[in-house]
Design an enzyme around this catalytic site. Sequence first.
Site, short mmCIF file in Angstrom:
data_model
loop_
_atom_site.label_atom_id
_atom_site.label_comp_id
_atom_site.label_asym_id
_atom_site.label_seq_id
_atom_site.Cartn_x
_atom_site.Cartn_y
_atom_site.Cartn_z
N CYS A 218 -61.96 12.64 29.69
CA CYS A 218 -62.50 11.93 28.53
C CYS A 218 -61.57 12.15 27.35
CB CYS A 218 -63.89 12.50 28.24
SG CYS A 218 -64.59 11.87 26.72
N HIS A 219 -60.95 11.09 26.88
CA HIS A 219 -60.07 11.28 25.72
C HIS A 219 -59.94 10.07 24.82
CE1 HIS A 219 -57.29 9.40 28.62
NE2 HIS A 219 -56.73 8.89 27.55
#
Length: 357
Positions: free
Chosen positions: A206-207
Amino acid sequence: MKVVTVVGARPQFIKAAVVSHVLRKKHTEILVHTGQHFDHNMSDLFFEELDIPKPDYNLGISGGTHAEMTGRMMIAIEEALQKEKPDWLLVYGDTNSTLAAALAAAKLHIPVCHAEAGARLHSLNNPEEINRVCTDHVGTLLLASTQTSLDELKKENLGGRSLFVGDPMYDAFRVYSEKLNIKDIRLRLLTGEEIPVPDSFYYLTCHREENTKEDMSLLEILRAMDTLEAPTVYPVHPRNRNHALKLQAQHGLSKVFLTEPVGYLESACLVLHAEKIVTDSGGLQREAFFAGKKCVTVFGIPIWPETMVFHRNDLARPDAEDILEKLDLKQQIDDSYQPFGDGHAAEQIVRALEGCK
Ligand code: UDP
């Protein structure tokens, strides 16, 4: 034929790896690395593991605002293109490196080939969408990874210069995903400690700016993972490192293992062995699909709609309850459904370049 390939970010190294190996059998490739991703685990490790040829140009450009980064890249890429005078510029995906290279080449009247063309979110709030759309519209040869992407290009009146070739990420997954044994992988936690991969685990990446700008979204995602029966392996993108560490210090979240980013061989192996996958990455959701793993994508809009069939990949809001609900939806797999080509996109990309020369 002489091709200048410009890469700068992790997903581009993976695609370039499979294409470069085919391209260099008969042609000359000059590789330009913009420097957008520069940490060892986000760049050099990929070149080493995937045996990507050493870049001919290392521009060392990263950071700053979108305009600063793109502008500095354009100036440096223009210089390289003027020197090399290639028959083609080849770019992948949707980063600032992609856009900078495409604009610089188009202004020099160097034909631009865009691989992974036609992917659309239909939202200019997404910074990568601007890069994709602009690159396609200055492109000469637009190579779509799926039929849906090809249809999007046709809707924008770009069908005449577009072709379906399949997804080089699928090629890469077929070639590299079984190179490592999961038992040999050591994960380096952000605290410095090394651990083996748990026997049973979930895989999270997740970024995206949309999910990490504010505390609440990332916290909700981590909270969801923390309630699952098995631990979660979360290799943290450098952009997110301090944020993730802060949330763990404040909220415990002891079942989420925050690790350094892993190499592609490790990541593909984690995909193959994970119970389920939660991500906001365009690449990882396709890899979950290739491996037949249930995926939940934390994002508001389908990124690869082809994967969103029979609950194989469900969208969730950054909300713990919604993520857990979507993870529970049972997927069905139809083995005959493969919208990403035949695993030989690299050969098709090179053939398309040769055919248009
Ligand atoms: N990946 C990796 N190491 C990691 C996390 C992801 O090699 O620690 C790989 C992943 O398997 C996928 C690609 O990086 O192939 C996705 O890159 P990213 O999420 O940066 O970009 P996006 O897919 O969002 O364009």
